[in-house]
Design a protein around this motif. Structure first.
Motif, PDB file in Angstrom:
ATOM      1  N   ILE A 153       0.842  -1.190   0.000  1.00 47.45           N
ATOM      2  CA  ILE A 153       0.000   0.000   0.000  1.00 47.45           C
ATOM      3  C   ILE A 153       0.879   1.243   0.000  1.00 47.45           C
ATOM      4  CG2 ILE A 153      -1.805   1.244   1.262  1.00 47.45           C
ATOM      5  CD1 ILE A 153      -2.587  -1.524  -0.044  1.00 47.45           C
ATOM      6  N   GLU A 154       0.624   2.123  -0.959  1.00 47.32           N
ATOM      7  CA  GLU A 154       1.458   3.310  -1.160  1.00 47.32           C
ATOM      8  C   GLU A 154       1.216   4.383  -0.098  1.00 47.32           C
ATOM      9  OE1 GLU A 154       1.946   6.788  -4.471  1.00 47.32           O
ATOM     10  OE2 GLU A 154      -0.012   6.065  -3.887  1.00 47.32           O
TER      11      GLU A 154
ATOM     12  N   MET B 142      -5.212   4.651   3.296  1.00 45.42           N
ATOM     13  CA  MET B 142      -6.462   4.638   2.544  1.00 45.42           C
ATOM     14  C   MET B 142      -7.610   4.296   3.471  1.00 45.42           C
ATOM     15  SD  MET B 142      -5.743   2.814  -1.069  1.00 45.42           S
ATOM     16  CE  MET B 142      -4.053   2.538  -1.471  1.00 45.42           C
TER      17      MET B 142
ATOM     18  N   LEU C  25      -7.624   1.117  -5.350  1.00 40.95           N
ATOM     19  CA  LEU C  25      -6.193   1.008  -5.551  1.00 40.95           C
ATOM     20  C   LEU C  25      -5.928   0.097  -6.737  1.00 40.95           C
ATOM     21  CD1 LEU C  25      -4.724  -1.710  -3.372  1.00 40.95           C
ATOM     22  CD2 LEU C  25      -6.946  -0.802  -2.730  1.00 40.95           C
TER      23      LEU C  25
ATOM     24  N   GLN D 292      -1.047   1.366  -5.479  1.00 37.89           N
ATOM     25  CA  GLN D 292      -1.161   2.825  -5.505  1.00 37.89           C
ATOM     26  C   GLN D 292      -2.633   3.221  -5.561  1.00 37.89           C
ATOM     27  OE1 GLN D 292       1.220   4.621  -8.578  1.00 37.89           O
ATOM     28  NE2 GLN D 292       0.409   6.659  -8.219  1.00 37.89           N
ATOM     29  N   ARG D 293      -2.994   4.284  -4.846  1.00 40.19           N
ATOM     30  CA  ARG D 293      -4.382   4.749  -4.801  1.00 40.19           C
ATOM     31  C   ARG D 293      -4.808   5.288  -6.159  1.00 40.19           C
ATOM     32  NH1 ARG D 293      -7.611   9.397  -2.224  1.00 40.19           N
ATOM     33  NH2 ARG D 293      -5.748  10.617  -2.532  1.00 40.19           N
TER      34      ARG D 293
END
Length: 99
Positions: free
Chosen positions: A41-42, A45, A51, A80-81
């Motif tokens: 997970i970047e 969130m 993502l 990435q979101r």
């Protein structure tokens, strides 16, 4: 409430989707499993945020529920979101408002 370590953290809503949805709050740097693949997970969130479930190239169509919802404006890495700064919305009107 404790988080069930065995419960999925993200899910793909349709087999055709190239994105997934957070099923709980996710923390930056956390690793989650989606269909046997580890995603990092970047950024933090919230539940329900989208993502990338796989690498997405600039210009690729973003699919949610198997339907196009936008076009990637830049390369998006797995985990990435997905948001307004990396996707141009492509929703089509499905109805008209009557006055």
């Amino acid at each position: 409430m404790a988080i069930d370590a065995d419960a999925p953290a993200v899910m793909r809503l349709s087999p055709r989707d190239n994105i997934a949805v957070a099923l709980r709050a996710l923390k930056a740097g956390e690793s989650v499993i989606l269909e046997g693949v580890t995603l990092t997970i970047e950024r933090n969130m919230a539940i329900g945020q989208k993502l990338a479930a796989q690498p997405i190239a600039a210009g690729d169509i973003i699919l949610k529920y198997g339907c196009p919802i936008g076009t990637a404006t830049e390369a998006i890495s797995p985990g990435q979101r997905i948001h307004a700064r990396n996707v141009e919305t492509r929703y089509l009107p499905t109805y008209t408002l009557s006055e």
